[in-house]
Scaffold this motif. Structure first.
Motif, PDB file in Angstrom:
ATOM      1  N   ARG B 287      93.198 -32.103 -39.737  1.00 61.01           N
ATOM      2  CA  ARG B 287      92.524 -33.290 -39.206  1.00 61.01           C
ATOM      3  C   ARG B 287      93.360 -33.953 -38.126  1.00 61.01           C
ATOM      4  N   ARG B 288      94.676 -33.929 -38.322  1.00 60.88           N
ATOM      5  CA  ARG B 288      95.573 -34.498 -37.322  1.00 60.88           C
ATOM      6  C   ARG B 288      95.366 -33.852 -35.956  1.00 60.88           C
ATOM      7  N   VAL B 289      95.107 -32.552 -35.983  1.00 64.85           N
ATOM      8  CA  VAL B 289      95.033 -31.818 -34.716  1.00 64.85           C
ATOM      9  C   VAL B 289      93.621 -31.864 -34.127  1.00 64.85           C
ATOM     10  N   ILE B 290      92.600 -31.541 -34.934  1.00 59.69           N
ATOM     11  CA  ILE B 290      91.264 -31.400 -34.328  1.00 59.69           C
ATOM     12  C   ILE B 290      90.273 -32.470 -34.766  1.00 59.69           C
ATOM     13  N   GLY B 291      90.705 -33.429 -35.572  1.00 63.20           N
ATOM     14  CA  GLY B 291      89.791 -34.501 -35.959  1.00 63.20           C
ATOM     15  C   GLY B 291      88.945 -34.149 -37.163  1.00 63.20           C
ATOM     16  N   ASN B 292      88.031 -35.071 -37.493  1.00 65.39           N
ATOM     17  CA  ASN B 292      87.299 -34.998 -38.759  1.00 65.39           C
ATOM     18  C   ASN B 292      85.949 -34.285 -38.640  1.00 65.39           C
ATOM     19  N   ASP B 293      85.622 -33.774 -37.451  1.00 66.89           N
ATOM     20  CA  ASP B 293      84.339 -33.103 -37.258  1.00 66.89           C
ATOM     21  C   ASP B 293      84.255 -31.897 -38.206  1.00 66.89           C
ATOM     22  N   GLN B 294      83.347 -31.987 -39.169  1.00 69.72           N
ATOM     23  CA  GLN B 294      83.296 -30.991 -40.242  1.00 69.72           C
ATOM     24  C   GLN B 294      82.886 -29.602 -39.770  1.00 69.72           C
ATOM     25  N   ARG B 295      82.281 -29.515 -38.599  1.00 68.86           N
ATOM     26  CA  ARG B 295      81.946 -28.197 -38.072  1.00 68.86           C
ATOM     27  C   ARG B 295      83.217 -27.365 -37.909  1.00 68.86           C
ATOM     28  N   PHE B 296      84.334 -28.051 -37.613  1.00 68.91           N
ATOM     29  CA  PHE B 296      85.590 -27.343 -37.363  1.00 68.91           C
ATOM     30  C   PHE B 296      86.613 -27.593 -38.469  1.00 68.91           C
ATOM     31  N   LEU B 297      86.571 -28.803 -39.060  1.00 69.25           N
ATOM     32  CA  LEU B 297      87.578 -29.101 -40.085  1.00 69.25           C
ATOM     33  C   LEU B 297      87.352 -28.254 -41.340  1.00 69.25           C
ATOM     34  N   LEU B 298      86.095 -28.006 -41.690  1.00 72.92           N
ATOM     35  CA  LEU B 298      85.819 -27.185 -42.884  1.00 72.92           C
ATOM     36  C   LEU B 298      86.489 -25.807 -42.795  1.00 72.92           C
ATOM     37  N   PRO B 299      86.179 -25.020 -41.739  1.00 70.61           N
ATOM     38  CA  PRO B 299      86.873 -23.726 -41.663  1.00 70.61           C
ATOM     39  C   PRO B 299      88.374 -23.881 -41.429  1.00 70.61           C
ATOM     40  N   GLY B 300      88.772 -24.926 -40.678  1.00 71.24           N
ATOM     41  CA  GLY B 300      90.197 -25.130 -40.383  1.00 71.24           C
ATOM     42  C   GLY B 300      91.012 -25.403 -41.633  1.00 71.24           C
ATOM     43  N   ALA B 301      90.514 -26.321 -42.478  1.00 72.71           N
ATOM     44  CA  ALA B 301      91.227 -26.658 -43.709  1.00 72.71           C
ATOM     45  C   ALA B 301      91.275 -25.441 -44.635  1.00 72.71           C
ATOM     46  N   ALA B 302      90.195 -24.652 -44.636  1.00 77.79           N
ATOM     47  CA  ALA B 302      90.153 -23.454 -45.468  1.00 77.79           C
ATOM     48  C   ALA B 302      91.226 -22.465 -45.013  1.00 77.79           C
ATOM     49  N   LEU B 303      91.265 -22.206 -43.701  1.00 79.41           N
ATOM     50  CA  LEU B 303      92.237 -21.230 -43.176  1.00 79.41           C
ATOM     51  C   LEU B 303      93.673 -21.684 -43.423  1.00 79.41           C
TER      52      LEU B 303
END
Lengths: 257, 347
Positions: B287-303
């Motif tokens: 979230r620090r890097v790409i923000g809270n937009d779940q379109r990207f945070l969901l896969p990002g947090a998973a990875l």
């Protein structure tokens, strides 16, 4: 009639908030809700936006009882702006794009992006489209909420104090813009306002509430010295300047000597 | 033109996800190579592709891959669960670990081992936990995790507890379950006690291919569900009251999201024991890097969850080899200071 509010009552446990409130709003009208603190203005808007379930009475939108309609259908018709704005790490563009939720099936389309771009342009917010919400001022957040509402393109806009947090210039700009939108796109607006003079320049109709009950409902004539006293408990004079009514609280005149 | 700028901004986020994916793959090869038998990069790649001598294939496919795949999947699941709970409870401190869900699962496992007799400890040459009924342990762990999740939901919805207070309540509920586990242990016999203690260490070594497959299915389904709800989560992020007039019912979204995120946390905990901080850290860092937009945070947090747990497990396996440390201890040991650092740097 676009909206018909019929005998709506609402109470929190042990505290009555709205008592038998009825009024009608026609398509394209702008209605200002005015009342004392704690009169139940926000509660009324929450009932109209389905955020609170009414205890008695009914609300009809295009003839349909709103609590019986499909939530998605409802979202296509009614937009609501809360009094308090949430801060988070979303960009302005993404936060406004969320307003397209009722129109998005699988993912945002080119049209959704274009609508957001247009709204941001109209509100002169293009420069900070890619800034995060948690970096914005209170007034800017307020504008984001207005932008989200306009991007939703609803028929009925419910606004809970849309001008709080804004400076004088932005207050009038936002109201002017909402009015322009409402006129051009036949949107209907119901807004809670505190400034009577602002309301007089913005709205076609006025709903005066005192402690959960309607004191008066109608055009600008209802903003009389007598009604203002009933609602706010202060004496005010109503003058006409250039044919526009101006409300001046008498206390101000006394203080000024 | 603003639109182009927004598009390029989205591409930056996609690029970030791709970089994470590459890092994860490098970490996988690195982890498969780490161990008492040194293989080398190309041998590992060959082994994965099913080429090379049989001994190599056995080491890769039967010994190391279940553990590595398990670490990646469990990390992904914890990252997902933490992210979704942080969104739904509007609290950056929410995670299966801080909400007491992991502790509840541990209590459930202890309950099934001690009271229901689902497992014990085998002494002698091959000392290890054995399970009379492995799925009973997972099932009880799941039920208690779910119960805790419902308590958390109930506190928020019915008792109108503020999000900050819910995280605090989660800490209290977690210590309640922990003390319950302690009491159960106090009255347990030695072998069962040993089984419970070993169970709660947080260890990926007990994952067989069968469990890994099940984890894979559960976490994939959960990811699909969460990803289909990405726009609903974004809507919820912009405000609870606004969400309903955007066609999103917050109560419904929250109920199912909490149920499923607790579900995957329960499955992971029931298979691997308590693994803290991954669910808290992974979404927080991304979230620090790409923000809270779940379109990207969901896969990002998973990875990132997958990367973090895999690195922690590889560290646990190799740091004082041949002794393998419990990964739960490593994630907490490294995660706590890292989280403190992030908090301080954020100010």
């Amino acid at each position: 009639m676009l909206l018909e509010v019929a005998g709506v009552s609402f109470n929190y446990p042990g505290k009555a908030v709205l008592n038998n409130v009825s009024f009608k709003v026609a398509e394209g009208e702008i209605l200002a809700i005015l009342g004392n603190n704690g009169a139940g203005k926000s509660t009324l808007l929450k009932c109209l936006s389905r955020n609170l379930k009414i205890k008695k009475g009914a609300v009809y939108l295009e003839g349909q009882e709103i609590f019986r309609t499909n939530l998605r259908w409802f979202a296509g018709k009614v937009g609501y702006m809360a009094q308090r704005q949430e801060v988070s790490r979303l960009t302005v563009f993404d936060a406004v794009l969320v307003g397209r939720r009722p129109h998005i099936r699988l993912d945002a389309t080119q049209k959704d992006l274009e609508v957001v771009e247009e709204v941001l342009k109209i509100l002169e917010m293009e420069e900070f489209a890619l800034r995060f919400l948690d970096e914005l001022s209170g007034g800017e957040l307020q504008k984001v909420a207005v932008a989200r509402l306009l991007a939703q393109e609803p028929k009925l806009l419910l606004l809970d104090e849309p001008t709080s947090n804004l400076d004088l210039r932005h207050q009038y700009e936002i109201l002017k813009l909402l009015k322009k939108f409402a006129r051009e796109r036949k949107m209907t607006v119901i807004a809670i306002l505190h400034d009577l003079n602002q309301a007089l320049r913005f709205a076609d109709k006025f709903l005066l509430i005192k402690d959960g009950e309607i004191v008066a409902f109608g055009d600008e004539k209802v903003l009389s010295t007598e009604n203002i006293y009933k609602v706010y408990g202060i004496k005010a004079l109503v003058y006409k300047i250039n044919n526009v009514p101006v409300v001046i609280p008498q206390e101000l005149l006394i203080d000024a000597g | 033109m603003r639109g182009k700028t927004y598009q390029s901004y989205l591409w930056q986020k996609v690029l970030f996800l791709l970089v994470l994916l590459v890092i994860l793959n490098i970490a996988i090869v690195f982890a498969l190579n780490a161990g008492s038998m040194k293989l080398g990069f190309w041998a590992v790649v060959k082994g994965i592709l099913g080429k090379g001598p049989d001994a190599l294939k056995t080491v890769i496919w039967e010994i190391r891959l279940p553990r590595v795949a398990g670490a990646v999947l469990a990390g992904i699941g914890l990252g997902l669960a933490g992210n979704v709970q942080q969104v739904l409870l509007k609290n950056p401190l929410a995670s299966p670990f801080t909400l007491g869900i992991s502790q509840a699962a541990a209590f459930g496992a202890a309950f099934s081992i001690i009271v229901l007799g689902a497992g014990s400890y085998q002494t002698g040459a091959e000392a290890k936990i054995y399970y009379a009924n492995r799925y009973l342990v997972s099932l009880t762990a799941f039920i208690f995790a779910l119960l805790t999740s419902l308590i958390v939901l109930w506190l928020g919805k019915v008792k109108k507890l503020a999000p900050e207070a819910i995280a605090l309540a989660g800490v209290a509920i977690g210590s309640l379950w922990a003390s319950g586990t302690t009491l159960l242990q106090y009255f347990a016999d030695e072998l069962k006690l040993a089984a419970v203690v070993f169970w709660s260490f947080g260890d990926l070594g007990r994952l067989g291919l069968e469990e890994v497959r099940l984890l894979g299915v559960v976490i994939s389904l959960a990811f699909i569900y969460f990803y289909l709800n990405r726009w609903n989560y974004n809507t919820l992020i912009t405000g609870e009251e606004g969400a309903r007039s955007l066609g999103v019912d917050p109560n419904k979204i929250r109920f199912w999201g909490m149920l499923i995120s607790s579900g995957i946390a329960a499955v992971i905990t029931s298979f691997c024991g308590i693994i803290g901080f991954i669910g808290l850290l992974a979404p927080h860092m991304v979230r620090r890097v790409i923000g809270n937009d779940q379109r990207f945070l969901l896969p990002g947090a998973a990875l990132l969850g997958g990367v973090l747990l895999l690195l922690a497990d590889t560290f646990a396996r190799t740091v004082i080899s041949p002794v393998i440390l419990p990964v739960g201890a490593v994630t907490s040991f490294l995660g706590a200071p890292l989280f403190l650092y992030l908090l301080l740097r954020g100010k």
